[in-house]
Design an enzyme around this catalytic site. Structure first.
Site, PDB file in Angstrom:
ATOM      1  N   HIS A 156     110.735 -69.070 -60.672  1.00  5.61           N
ATOM      2  CA  HIS A 156     111.377 -68.333 -59.560  1.00  5.61           C
ATOM      3  C   HIS A 156     111.532 -69.187 -58.310  1.00  5.61           C
ATOM      4  O   HIS A 156     112.258 -68.817 -57.388  1.00  5.61           O
ATOM      5  CB  HIS A 156     110.552 -67.080 -59.223  1.00  5.61           C
ATOM      6  N   ASP A 186     113.934 -72.251 -50.408  1.00  6.49           N
ATOM      7  CA  ASP A 186     113.656 -71.002 -51.132  1.00  6.49           C
ATOM      8  C   ASP A 186     114.393 -71.035 -52.465  1.00  6.49           C
ATOM      9  O   ASP A 186     115.581 -71.387 -52.502  1.00  6.49           O
ATOM     10  CB  ASP A 186     114.147 -69.803 -50.292  1.00  6.49           C
TER      11      ASP A 186
HETATM   12  P1  ADP Z   1     109.580 -64.147 -52.089  1.00  9.11           P
HETATM   13  O1  ADP Z   1     109.728 -63.969 -53.551  1.00  9.11           O
HETATM   14  O2  ADP Z   1     109.293 -65.548 -51.686  1.00  9.11           O
HETATM   15  O3  ADP Z   1     108.597 -63.201 -51.472  1.00  9.11           O
HETATM   16  P2  ADP Z   1     112.259 -62.925 -51.796  1.00  9.11           P
HETATM   17  O4  ADP Z   1     113.128 -62.761 -50.603  1.00  9.11           O
HETATM   18  O5  ADP Z   1     112.942 -63.481 -52.986  1.00  9.11           O
HETATM   19  O6  ADP Z   1     110.994 -63.790 -51.367  1.00  9.11           O
HETATM   20  O7  ADP Z   1     111.690 -61.507 -52.220  1.00  9.11           O
HETATM   21  C1  ADP Z   1     110.941 -60.737 -51.329  1.00  9.11           C
HETATM   22  C2  ADP Z   1     110.864 -59.310 -51.848  1.00  9.11           C
HETATM   23  O8  ADP Z   1     109.828 -58.636 -51.145  1.00  9.11           O
HETATM   24  C3  ADP Z   1     112.153 -58.526 -51.583  1.00  9.11           C
HETATM   25  O9  ADP Z   1     112.413 -57.657 -52.659  1.00  9.11           O
HETATM   26  C4  ADP Z   1     111.835 -57.753 -50.307  1.00  9.11           C
HETATM   27  O10 ADP Z   1     112.491 -56.506 -50.203  1.00  9.11           O
HETATM   28  C5  ADP Z   1     110.346 -57.527 -50.428  1.00  9.11           C
HETATM   29  N1  ADP Z   1     109.763 -57.516 -49.066  1.00  9.11           N
HETATM   30  C6  ADP Z   1     109.829 -58.492 -48.151  1.00  9.11           C
HETATM   31  N2  ADP Z   1     109.214 -58.128 -47.012  1.00  9.11           N
HETATM   32  C7  ADP Z   1     108.758 -56.877 -47.215  1.00  9.11           C
HETATM   33  C8  ADP Z   1     108.018 -55.937 -46.423  1.00  9.11           C
HETATM   34  N3  ADP Z   1     107.621 -56.210 -45.170  1.00  9.11           N
HETATM   35  N4  ADP Z   1     107.718 -54.763 -46.974  1.00  9.11           N
HETATM   36  C9  ADP Z   1     108.094 -54.481 -48.243  1.00  9.11           C
HETATM   37  N5  ADP Z   1     108.770 -55.311 -49.035  1.00  9.11           N
HETATM   38  C10 ADP Z   1     109.093 -56.505 -48.543  1.00  9.11           C
HETATM   39  O1  F6P Z   2     108.714 -65.289 -56.077  1.00  6.65           O
HETATM   40  C1  F6P Z   2     107.744 -66.169 -55.655  1.00  6.65           C
HETATM   41  C2  F6P Z   2     106.367 -65.549 -55.654  1.00  6.65           C
HETATM   42  O2  F6P Z   2     105.438 -66.526 -55.445  1.00  6.65           O
HETATM   43  C3  F6P Z   2     105.960 -64.816 -56.901  1.00  6.65           C
HETATM   44  O3  F6P Z   2     105.552 -65.584 -57.980  1.00  6.65           O
HETATM   45  C4  F6P Z   2     104.860 -63.999 -56.347  1.00  6.65           C
HETATM   46  O4  F6P Z   2     104.488 -62.924 -57.130  1.00  6.65           O
HETATM   47  C5  F6P Z   2     105.438 -63.564 -55.001  1.00  6.65           C
HETATM   48  O5  F6P Z   2     106.188 -64.645 -54.584  1.00  6.65           O
HETATM   49  C6  F6P Z   2     104.412 -63.141 -53.975  1.00  6.65           C
HETATM   50  O6  F6P Z   2     103.379 -64.059 -53.841  1.00  6.65           O
HETATM   51  P1  F6P Z   2     101.871 -63.677 -54.167  1.00  6.65           P
HETATM   52  O7  F6P Z   2     101.837 -63.129 -55.557  1.00  6.65           O
HETATM   53  O8  F6P Z   2     101.121 -64.950 -54.008  1.00  6.65           O
HETATM   54  O9  F6P Z   2     101.498 -62.638 -53.154  1.00  6.65           O
END
Ligand code: ADP
Ligand code: F6P
Length: 479
Positions: A167, A375
């Site tokens: 991912h 990212d």
């Molecule tokens: P990562 O996988 O690095 O966390 P992404 O943008 O790909 O970043 O995915 C983040 C996910 O977490 C999205 O589905 C988003 O809606 C959710 N998310 C991010 N911030 C919040 C928050 N404050 N509360 C709830 N969900 C969140």
């Molecule tokens: O999408 C990237 C990622 O690291 C996932 O593998 C992971 O579940 C998510 O972000 C949130 O991170 P964590 O599991 O360390 O809270």
């Protein structure tokens, strides 16, 4: 692809985290909450649809609960002791591999005891997957915490088809070469039949490394290993567009969006950031650009407000604690310098929100700020686009996200250059409504065509589970 719990599951996802975290408030009973991050957002609808099993950690150290069913999925918890959390999760996964795979945005630490724990925990996940999978099942392993699992699982269960999806970004060859035990990591991934990445460059880096480190002969998108063919390809991940669309159409969510705008100051334009509090997300750079725009007089506290939502993440790791301190200092500085009584330029929310509240925020925003330094994809950008049925709202998007390759009608910026972030914000704020509609229309077409369903079907078909997804859909559609 139905399931037969007696003989195991025909479709199994293996990821560090289960889709739900175990939460206990004091002495009260425990409950389950959706766990953070893009992986869970993306995969949950797929596993639910396939009625599959999910092998992963509950997010709490200690004994794991017994397997249980929730929301149409069978969950098989894998225990992590406090020491495992320390060495495997916070150490090797998030203080070695995570920063290195994100282009050294922070300095990785290399430790032998972390690597040992990583290997032991990967073996535990492989065993759990081997126990849960039916004969000839499809097992789909996910992300950087489990790079060794495909080879370990193949050893235990040569009958199953194994897919792996990363991912996060896969680093350029020169950076990967810095990892101790780099050959083992590659060999771990080569246990899979199909290795998926967010972008084509990542797949090429991986294949080049098989030549450089293992003297294999990759050709096109594949490489032969021990008489097997391993395919490596890009499958840019997406979101459940229908889920976001449905929430965005809900009158209660729309009402909440109007209420948010009123509470934030009526006709002030709303800039929005939504991220896990992670140093890869460029939150500090975004805050600096916003501060400088106020300082230059390009925007004023009367006209513009910034809401930054930051989900708590990996809070015991020093680099994340330091980031939190820096971000909170930067927010305090801007509010101190440019705030008025009862009216702050930045609203900082160090909290997690439910899906409906997030979508209300997306609807309320004039400009969505997605400014990671690096990212793999960034699902927040795609969620914002999916929410904007009104074809309004501007997306300022870092070129260093996987999403930028698809959403090139966004206001693209170099997140390493504060002046360029400022330029992007101003262009977005000053854009004409017609221009915003044209851009949003294009971006919506893109994400509607390539949603999470398409992504999963694409991956599984290349893995050789052809037709399985359609069969499952037909089954689900029956009364
Ligand atoms: P990562 O996988 O690095 O966390 P992404 O943008 O790909 O970043 O995915 C983040 C996910 O977490 C999205 O589905 C988003 O809606 C959710 N998310 C991010 N911030 C919040 C928050 N404050 N509360 C709830 N969900 C969140
Ligand atoms: O999408 C990237 C990622 O690291 C996932 O593998 C992971 O579940 C998510 O972000 C949130 O991170 P964590 O599991 O360390 O809270």
């Amino acid at each position: 692809m139905g399931t037969d719990a007696g003989d195991g599951y025909e479709f199994v996802v293996v990821a560090n985290r289960l889709p739900v975290d175990e939460v206990t408030d004091g002495d009260g009973p425990h409950r389950w909450e959706r766990s953070p991050g893009g992986l869970v957002s993306a995969l949950q609808p797929v596993v639910r649809q396939m009625r599959g099993a999910w092998v992963g950690w509950t997010g709490s150290a200690g004994e794991a609960p017994d397997p249980f069913d929730i929301d149409g999925m069978h969950l098989r918890p894998v225990p992590l002791s406090a020491e495992d959390v320390d060495l495997y999760y916070e150490g090797q996964s998030n203080a070695t591999i995570w920063p290195l795979f994100h282009d050294l945005v922070e300095q990785p630490t290399h430790r032998r005891d972390w690597r040992r724990a990583y290997e032991a925990v990967n073996r535990r996940f492989a065993r759990a997957a081997a126990e849960v999978a039916a004969p000839n099942a499809t097992v789909w392993v996910h992300d950087y915490q489990l790079l060794l699992v495909p080879a370990m699982l193949r050893e235990l269960r040569p009958d199953v088809r194994i897919g792996f999806f990363l991912h996060i970004p896969f680093p350029p060859v020169e950076l990967f070469m810095q990892l101790p035990r780099r050959r083992e990591l590659l060999q771990g991934l080569l246990g899979a039949d199909l290795v998926g990445f967010q972008g084509a460059l990542a797949a090429q880096n991986f294949l080049r490394l098989t030549r450089l480190l293992l003297e294999l002969g990759p050709k096109d998108d594949r490489v032969e290993v021990d008489g097997r063919t391993v395919v490596a390809r890009a499958f840019p991940i997406s979101i459940d567009v229908a889920e976001v669309d449905q929430l965005a159409a809900d009158p209660a969510v729309q009402q909440r969006a109007r209420q948010l705008r009123t509470e934030l100051g009526g006709d002030r334009r709303l800039l929005l950031g939504v991220d896990r509090l992670d140093y890869t997300k460029g939150i500090e750079q975004r805050l600096e650009a916003h501060h400088d725009l106020l300082a230059d007089g390009e925007i004023s506290n009367d006209d513009v407000v910034l809401v930054q939502v930051a989900t708590p993440s990996r809070q015991r790791i020093a680099q994340y604690q330091q980031l939190r301190e820096r971000v909170e200092r930067a927010v305090g500085r801007t509010n101190g310098e440019f705030g008025d009584v009862g009216r702050a330029p930045v609203h900082y929310l160090f909290q997690s929100f439910g899906r409906a509240e997030l979508v209300a925020l997306y609807l309320a925003a004039d400009v969505m700020l997605v400014t990671p330094l690096r990212d793999g994809m960034n699902l927040v950008a795609k969620e914002f686009v999916a929410a904007r049925r009104d074809e309004q709202g501007a997306l300022v998007l870092s070129e260093f996200t996987g999403a930028a390759a698809e959403l090139d009608d966004a206001f693209l910026i170099n997140a390493h250059d504060t002046d360029d972030i400022k330029r992007g914000i101003l262009e977005a704020l000053n854009a004409e409504s017609r221009d915003l509609t044209a851009r949003m229309h294009q971006m919506r077409e893109q994400i509607r065509a390539y949603d999470i369903d398409y992504w999963a079907r694409d991956f599984l078909e290349v893995l050789g589970v052809s037709g399985a997804h359609e069969a499952e859909q037909a089954e689900t559609a029956q009364p």
